[in-house]
Scaffold this motif. Structure first.
Motif, short mmCIF file in Angstrom:
data_model
loop_
_atom_site.label_atom_id
_atom_site.label_comp_id
_atom_site.label_asym_id
_atom_site.label_seq_id
_atom_site.Cartn_x
_atom_site.Cartn_y
_atom_site.Cartn_z
N ALA A 84 -5.78 1.60 8.08
CA ALA A 84 -5.03 2.33 9.10
C ALA A 84 -4.14 3.33 8.37
O ALA A 84 -3.41 2.94 7.45
N GLU A 85 -4.23 4.58 8.75
CA GLU A 85 -3.35 5.59 8.15
C GLU A 85 -1.93 5.35 8.64
O GLU A 85 -1.72 4.75 9.69
N LYS A 86 -0.99 5.87 7.89
CA LYS A 86 0.42 5.80 8.27
C LYS A 86 0.61 6.27 9.72
O LYS A 86 0.21 7.38 10.05
N MET B 29 10.47 -2.05 10.36
CA MET B 29 9.52 -1.88 9.26
C MET B 29 9.17 -0.41 9.11
O MET B 29 8.80 0.24 10.08
N PRO B 30 9.26 0.13 7.90
CA PRO B 30 8.85 1.53 7.71
C PRO B 30 7.33 1.68 7.84
O PRO B 30 6.59 0.71 7.72
N ASN B 31 6.90 2.88 8.09
CA ASN B 31 5.47 3.17 8.19
C ASN B 31 4.79 3.10 6.83
O ASN B 31 5.38 3.48 5.83
N PHE B 32 3.54 2.66 6.84
CA PHE B 32 2.74 2.73 5.61
C PHE B 32 1.26 2.79 5.96
O PHE B 32 0.86 2.38 7.04
N ALA C 144 -4.26 5.20 -7.31
CA ALA C 144 -3.83 6.47 -6.67
C ALA C 144 -2.30 6.58 -6.66
O ALA C 144 -1.75 7.65 -6.41
N GLY C 145 -1.61 5.47 -6.94
CA GLY C 145 -0.15 5.51 -7.08
C GLY C 145 0.61 5.20 -5.80
O GLY C 145 0.04 5.27 -4.70
N THR D 157 7.10 2.22 -0.02
CA THR D 157 5.75 2.42 -0.52
C THR D 157 4.97 3.27 0.47
O THR D 157 5.25 3.25 1.67
N GLU D 158 4.02 4.03 -0.05
CA GLU D 158 3.14 4.84 0.80
C GLU D 158 2.05 3.95 1.37
O GLU D 158 1.65 4.09 2.51
#
Ligand SMILES: Cc1cc2nc3c(=O)[nH]c(=O)nc-3n(C[C@H](O)[C@H](O)[C@H](O)COP(=O)(O)OP(=O)(O)OC[C@H]3O[C@@H](n4cnc5c(N)ncnc54)[C@H](O)[C@@H]3O)c2cc1C
Ligand code: FES
Ligand code: FES
Lengths: 209, 324
Positions: free
Chosen positions: A49-51, B3-6, B23-24, B46-47
């Motif tokens: 799932a993308e952000k 919760m933040p988006n990721f 990919a970091g 985190t991304e």
């Protein structure tokens, strides 16, 4: 938002008899269901799932399969409450410290606040609502009722699910085993003595029904 | 805090996992019990969250031909506590597993996640830009430091939160680490690092490496072991002080000894001087008292954690006395 939720619950509880509250925490869910699990084919779990993207998830809750869209960051607790209207599981701390959100996942008690909805796909989820047998309380619910094992009741659905999970593994626990088995559930009102008695009785009730 | 988006990804193979990790700005999700708490509290961002929960090869506990055991990183703490062969051969590990957190967290938390979990210092978990987050100050030095370390601190005074790590260290366990370049084995002593080695990291893992298994050497004849944890309350809690012992005896004398403390230092803390004092001896009160004192000789308490020194001495004394 989380604060609002707690306040709303608090207001709703005002003026409700304890009996009424039990019915409330034990009430069946109203949500879009896809029918019995047995009749539907398993759905392949989402892999990515993308952000911020909404992706389909299919969850098996209290014996029925539900399909809806979620964001990757939504927890199982978020979707049980907000999407399925199952208000038994509660948000207490949101960080694994209080147990108010306890549900059974594949038969084991776990914290729904620390489980992503996407991670729960393909697993059997049971909430306190799923313990009802038709309109009757299940044995653990009945034992909590009989022993007056609550004051405000906020922790009760989580306590009941923790007890249910423990008794499935250990049907005849000693008092010490009960204390340890229930140690992931805090009660702000300090009803522990009654809770432990309820679990003792629940063990007996479960063996007779 | 919400919760933040990721971005979330759940690969089916380790190979794919490494691609996403390299990919970091990505974090591994095992049981999620520590990761999600940290994300929600803004301890780090985190991304991408890379979930390894579909990689079945990480879920096995195997007994190898030479009598050693390989515990897959995704083995849950409950599975470890209940495993009949672990209970029989590595009783201190099963005992420690039962002392971890609460039943719910043991059902979900994994062995790999337990070893890679973030410290519980309230400044680090709170909104403080401390040295472990790359800031200039450790707030525990002048602050509320009753749960902080008495040994091994420098620039940061956390204690390592894991109950499994000290026991694994006492048993001489190794860690299997897998990355895109292949698999390597390191002693657990090399996995966990002191602040003086790397102040913003707890482990030697590179961001694109996965802890794939814990390897336990076969137990030799005459081995005995135990773990005792002292906490502030009977319900779930982290160790104020704990001691893991793995001793070998021959004709009443200690032939080898490992003594490892939890709640003492930023890593599980070996006590080589105490180990030397009891090795070659039969345990008696005088030897035990010397060993207990030696364990705390280098200890440097802060304002509110001096009690830990007497607590450790008492704990080590009681635990060793049980082997007399
Ligand atoms: C209320 C509470 C009480 C607790 N009490 C105790 C206690 O008394 N004793 C104790 O020992 N622990 C305790 N814990 C910690 C708990 O045991 C850990 O949260 C759990 O073991 C982490 O496992 P997990 O699989 O959920 O890890 P996750 O949350 O998925 O991961 C934890 C961290 O490790 C990394 N990681 C996970 N798996 C791997 C892997 N295979 N390779 C590389 N990196 C990885 C993740 O990226 C993350 O940073 C407690 C936790 C809570 C919330
Ligand atoms: S809300 Fe999940 S443990 Fe408190
Ligand atoms: S009854 Fe109020 S928190 Fe338990």
């Amino acid at each position: 938002m989380e604060e609002d939720q707690k306040e709303n619950n608090g207001q709703r509880r005002k003026g409700i008899s304890r009996r009424g509250f039990i019915q409330l925490v034990g009430a069946g869910a109203i949500a879009t269901t896809l029918g019995d699990v047995s009749k539907s084919s398993p759905v392949e779990a989402a892999e990515a799932a993308e952000k911020g993207e909404m992706v389909h998830v299919s969850l098996q809750v209290n014996g029925r399969r539900h399909r809806f869209k979620v964001e990757s960051r939504w927890t199982l607790l978020d979707v049980l409450r907000e999407k399925l209207g199952l208000t038994g599981p509660k948000l207490g701390c949101g960080r694994g410290e209080c147990g108010a959100c306890t549900v059974l996942i594949d038969g084991q008690p776990r914290y729904a606040c620390l489980t992503l909805a996407l991670e729960a796909e393909g697993k059997a989820i049971l909430t306190v609502e799923g313990l009802l047998r038709d309109d009757e309380l299940g044995p653990v619910q009945k034992a909590f009722w009989d022993n007056d094992a609550m004051q405000c009741g906020y922790c009760t659905p989580g306590q009941i699910m923790a007890a249910e999970g423990m008794l499935r593994v250990n049907p005849n626990p000693s008092l010490d085993e009960i204390r340890k088995g229930m140690s992931g559930n805090l009660c702000r009102c300090g009803s522990y003595a009654h809770i432990f008695k309820a679990v003792e009785q629940a063990a007996k009730l479960k063996q007779t029904v | 805090m919400t919760m933040p988006n990721f971005t979330y990804i759940r690969p089916k193979s380790l190979k794919e996992t490494f691609q996403h990790l390299s990919a970091g700005n990505a974090r591994i999700h095992a049981g999620g019990t520590d990761l999600l708490g940290c994300l929600r509290d803004g301890v780090f961002t985190t991304e991408k969250v890379v979930s390894i929960t579909r990689i079945d090869e990480l879920k096995r506990v195997e007994r190898l031909k030479d009598g050693s055991f390989r515990i897959g990183a995704l083995t849950t703490i409950t599975e470890l506590a209940n495993h009949p062969l672990i209970k029989e051969r590595y009783p201190a590990l099963a005992q420690a597993a039962l002392e971890v957190a609460s039943p719910q967290l043991r059902n979900q938390g994994t062995v790999g996640g337990n070893l890679c979990q973030k410290p519980r210092c309230w400044y680090y978990r709170g909104e403080f830009n401390c040295t472990r987050k790359g800031g200039a100050r450790c707030f525990a030095i002048l602050g509320e430091n009753q749960y902080h370390c008495v040994l091994g601190g420098r620039g940061c005074y956390i204690v390592h939160p894991s109950d499994l790590a000290p026991v694994l260290m006492a048993y001489g366990a190794s860690i299997e680490i897998t990355g895109a370049g292949g698999t390597k084995k390191i002693p657990i002593d090399k996995l966990l690092v002191l602040p003086e080695q790397a102040i913003t990291r707890e482990t030697a893992l590179a961001p694109d490496e996965v802890l794939t298994a814990v390897l336990l050497p076969p137990m030799a004849q005459g081995s005995r072991s135990s773990y005792r944890k002292v906490r502030a309350r009977g319900s779930w809690d982290f160790a104020l002080a704990g001691v893991a012992l793995a001793l070998r005896f021959y004709e009443g004398k200690v032939t080898s000894a490992k003594i490892v403390l939890s709640g003492a230092a930023p890593i599980p803390w070996r006590c080589p001087d105490s180990e030397k004092i009891i090795t070659g001896q039969s345990l008696n009160d005088e030897i035990i008292a010397r060993a207990a004192a030696a364990a705390m000789r280098e200890a440097r308490p802060m304002q509110y954690n001096e009690y830990k020194i007497e607590l450790f001495k008492g704990l080590i004394t009681e635990e060793l006395a049980a082997y007399k």
